[in-house]
Scaffold this active site. Sequence first.
Site, PDB file in Angstrom:
ATOM      1  N   LYS A   1     -65.092 -27.838  -2.184  1.00 41.55           N
ATOM      2  CA  LYS A   1     -64.559 -27.742  -3.606  1.00 41.55           C
ATOM      3  C   LYS A   1     -63.152 -27.934  -3.228  1.00 41.55           C
ATOM      4  CE  LYS A   1     -65.873 -26.784  -7.721  1.00 41.55           C
ATOM      5  NZ  LYS A   1     -67.105 -26.940  -8.383  1.00 41.55           N
TER       6      LYS A   1
ATOM      7  N   GLY B   1     -67.252 -21.887 -23.813  1.00 37.08           N
ATOM      8  CA  GLY B   1     -66.713 -22.835 -23.136  1.00 37.08           C
ATOM      9  C   GLY B   1     -67.268 -24.285 -23.811  1.00 37.08           C
TER      10      GLY B   1
ATOM     11  N   GLY C   1     -66.353 -27.586 -23.090  1.00 35.15           N
ATOM     12  CA  GLY C   1     -66.065 -28.756 -22.397  1.00 35.15           C
ATOM     13  C   GLY C   1     -67.260 -29.713 -22.003  1.00 35.15           C
TER      14      GLY C   1
ATOM     15  N   ALA D   1     -69.518 -29.001 -19.677  1.00 30.75           N
ATOM     16  CA  ALA D   1     -70.799 -28.278 -19.749  1.00 30.75           C
ATOM     17  C   ALA D   1     -71.339 -27.531 -21.008  1.00 30.75           C
ATOM     18  CB  ALA D   1     -70.659 -27.069 -18.538  1.00 30.75           C
ATOM     19  N   GLY D   2     -70.375 -26.820 -21.572  1.00 26.61           N
ATOM     20  CA  GLY D   2     -70.721 -26.223 -22.845  1.00 26.61           C
ATOM     21  C   GLY D   2     -71.127 -27.012 -23.976  1.00 26.61           C
TER      22      GLY D   2
HETATM   23  P1  NAD Z   1     -64.293 -28.341 -18.901  1.00 25.91           P
HETATM   24  O1  NAD Z   1     -62.852 -28.619 -18.559  1.00 25.91           O
HETATM   25  O2  NAD Z   1     -64.823 -29.757 -19.248  1.00 25.91           O
HETATM   26  O3  NAD Z   1     -64.338 -27.329 -20.036  1.00 25.91           O
HETATM   27  C1  NAD Z   1     -63.813 -25.946 -19.681  1.00 25.91           C
HETATM   28  C2  NAD Z   1     -64.199 -25.505 -21.095  1.00 25.91           C
HETATM   29  O4  NAD Z   1     -63.946 -23.746 -21.145  1.00 25.91           O
HETATM   30  C3  NAD Z   1     -63.200 -25.991 -22.095  1.00 25.91           C
HETATM   31  O5  NAD Z   1     -63.890 -25.772 -23.398  1.00 25.91           O
HETATM   32  C4  NAD Z   1     -61.991 -24.740 -22.471  1.00 25.91           C
HETATM   33  O6  NAD Z   1     -61.434 -24.599 -23.594  1.00 25.91           O
HETATM   34  C5  NAD Z   1     -62.860 -23.570 -22.103  1.00 25.91           C
HETATM   35  N1  NAD Z   1     -62.191 -22.467 -21.471  1.00 25.91           N
HETATM   36  C6  NAD Z   1     -61.384 -22.318 -20.486  1.00 25.91           C
HETATM   37  N2  NAD Z   1     -60.935 -20.981 -20.526  1.00 25.91           N
HETATM   38  C7  NAD Z   1     -61.774 -20.104 -21.295  1.00 25.91           C
HETATM   39  C8  NAD Z   1     -61.593 -18.859 -21.603  1.00 25.91           C
HETATM   40  N3  NAD Z   1     -61.034 -18.152 -21.030  1.00 25.91           N
HETATM   41  N4  NAD Z   1     -62.660 -18.408 -22.692  1.00 25.91           N
HETATM   42  C9  NAD Z   1     -63.496 -19.414 -23.077  1.00 25.91           C
HETATM   43  N5  NAD Z   1     -63.363 -20.389 -22.857  1.00 25.91           N
HETATM   44  C10 NAD Z   1     -62.514 -21.265 -22.073  1.00 25.91           C
HETATM   45  O7  NAD Z   1     -65.004 -27.800 -17.451  1.00 25.91           O
HETATM   46  P2  NAD Z   1     -66.368 -27.982 -17.223  1.00 25.91           P
HETATM   47  O8  NAD Z   1     -66.578 -29.276 -16.432  1.00 25.91           O
HETATM   48  O9  NAD Z   1     -67.385 -27.725 -18.441  1.00 25.91           O
HETATM   49  O10 NAD Z   1     -66.724 -26.805 -16.512  1.00 25.91           O
HETATM   50  C11 NAD Z   1     -67.084 -25.492 -17.017  1.00 25.91           C
HETATM   51  C12 NAD Z   1     -67.669 -24.522 -15.993  1.00 25.91           C
HETATM   52  O11 NAD Z   1     -68.955 -25.309 -15.390  1.00 25.91           O
HETATM   53  C13 NAD Z   1     -66.944 -24.280 -14.631  1.00 25.91           C
HETATM   54  O12 NAD Z   1     -67.052 -23.089 -14.244  1.00 25.91           O
HETATM   55  C14 NAD Z   1     -67.185 -25.240 -13.695  1.00 25.91           C
HETATM   56  O13 NAD Z   1     -67.052 -24.999 -12.391  1.00 25.91           O
HETATM   57  C15 NAD Z   1     -68.710 -25.332 -13.977  1.00 25.91           C
HETATM   58  N6  NAD Z   1     -69.402 -26.518 -13.662  1.00 25.91           N
HETATM   59  C16 NAD Z   1     -69.126 -27.755 -14.204  1.00 25.91           C
HETATM   60  C17 NAD Z   1     -69.876 -28.807 -13.600  1.00 25.91           C
HETATM   61  C18 NAD Z   1     -69.766 -30.460 -14.063  1.00 25.91           C
HETATM   62  O14 NAD Z   1     -70.341 -31.051 -13.657  1.00 25.91           O
HETATM   63  N7  NAD Z   1     -68.472 -30.404 -14.803  1.00 25.91           N
HETATM   64  C19 NAD Z   1     -71.044 -28.492 -12.723  1.00 25.91           C
HETATM   65  C20 NAD Z   1     -71.236 -27.423 -12.165  1.00 25.91           C
HETATM   66  C21 NAD Z   1     -70.672 -26.221 -12.717  1.00 25.91           C
END
Ligand code: NAD
Length: 448
Positions: free
Chosen positions: A111, A228, A230, A232-233
């Site tokens: 990571k 969230g 982004g 994932a969400g």
């Molecule tokens: P991203 O940057 O695309 O989105 C993050 C989202 O979380 C945004 O909508 C942001 O506004 C929101 N956010 C940030 N702080 C916040 C808070 N305090 N309260 C509520 N919402 C908040 O990131 P992502 O890629 O979607 O990653 C999100 C999670 O999923 C992380 O823990 C990441 O490690 C995990 N993850 C992502 C992937 C991937 O392929 N992108 C894979 C496995 C795990």
Amino acid sequence: MITEGELNPLRVANHQFNQAVPFLDQFKECTGMREWLFEPEQVVRVSLPVRMDDGCVEMFRGYRVLHSNARGPGKGGFRFHPTVNEEEVRALAAWMTWKCALVDVPFGGAKGGVACDARLLSEGEKARVTRRYISALGDNIGPHTDIPAPDLYTDQQTMAWVFDTYSMMHPGENCFPVVTGKPVDLGGSLGRDSATAMGSLYVTEHFLELGGLPGLTSLKGADVAIQGFGNAGRWAARLYDDAGARIVAVSDSQGGIFEPGGLDVKRVADHKDATGSVVDFPSTKALAPREVLEVPCDILIPAAMENQIVESNAGRVQARLVVEAANGPTTPEADVILHDNGIIVLPDILANAGGVVVSYYEWVQNLQNQQWEEHEVQEKLKKKMYRATNVVVTSRAALVDAIDHYRAEWAVDHPDESPLDAPTIRTAAYVVAVGRCVKTLMERGIWP
Ligand code: NAD
């Protein structure tokens, strides 16, 4: 009052790992195995001077941790976030090792991250931070050593800069496999952008089919809340909605919205694109960012950050199933409270592994200069996620059946400690994943 120490992700990762140890005989046979497995193989810290748009120079700190390459090259995303530090990256790298082992892809865990607030950087500044970070890491990353991918506040565009920077440093080589999560026209895989959410959906769907949550056998009509919005969400909202669930609440870093009758997910996404947040979406109840975790629903999907469900709010979670799309969203103290309240947790190393599975498919396609059809990717992903879910559910049942045996052994070795807890789904997932890593370490032995 929760202390900073309690929220240290490395403490959480270590605790989760230790929960699996009593169920694995190899730890008894080999003293030192615990450290051998848990300690990272390599930690790289880099200082990054970057020219900002106003002409000043700002120094950023970056990290890359290779936790284990016992089962293959390191694999794991990198994030841009102000809280990034060495311990956080070490925890995230260890979680990658267990995740890759659990879904059985031939990678170890790694990571990375740069401590910065990506929301305050212009596109040009983000590109310069990324390029300086990748050039500073040099050959600590590579197609057969350690392969980055997107994570918090990094995306396809960031991965395109990684590819380009690494290509400039290695002219004449096929550099596509050095990074995954790239744009599709630059060697990315079809289905990678939705893969984390899709994987979580497959795991949830199959867990329900297997009767994991009494009274709910399908996603149809289930009420879902998502923290969230982004990668994932947002994809989770869309895909669970398509599967017939009702998305009752979503949130981002600025706040959340709640509508018990169900949100129009497409319109919420358009609103986020237009305004930068889901907040103020018409005809919904406004929520603080963490309040989304406490709304009445069947399934709660934390998809933002680590340490969101903690001791102080776990008792207010009303969902029956928590599906961890984020890494490390639940602390060990919160895990106990959820368990005591009959709330089941599908752990991150299973529930969000879809991203790394399709990253693996992207890497394979890049090595062979191929592009697979999207339906091929989806079929393979579904098979992988169903298989991993089966293995975890079966492993848990076997551990629960044999709990008297494990408790008796534990009591002999730890006479002054409280009895061994029955394994949760998280612990069962760790037993499978850590067990696979132990096996390969023993097979390889120690060089020289
Ligand atoms: P991203 O940057 O695309 O989105 C993050 C989202 O979380 C945004 O909508 C942001 O506004 C929101 N956010 C940030 N702080 C916040 C808070 N305090 N309260 C509520 N919402 C908040 O990131 P992502 O890629 O979607 O990653 C999100 C999670 O999923 C992380 O823990 C990441 O490690 C995990 N993850 C992502 C992937 C991937 O392929 N992108 C894979 C496995 C795990």
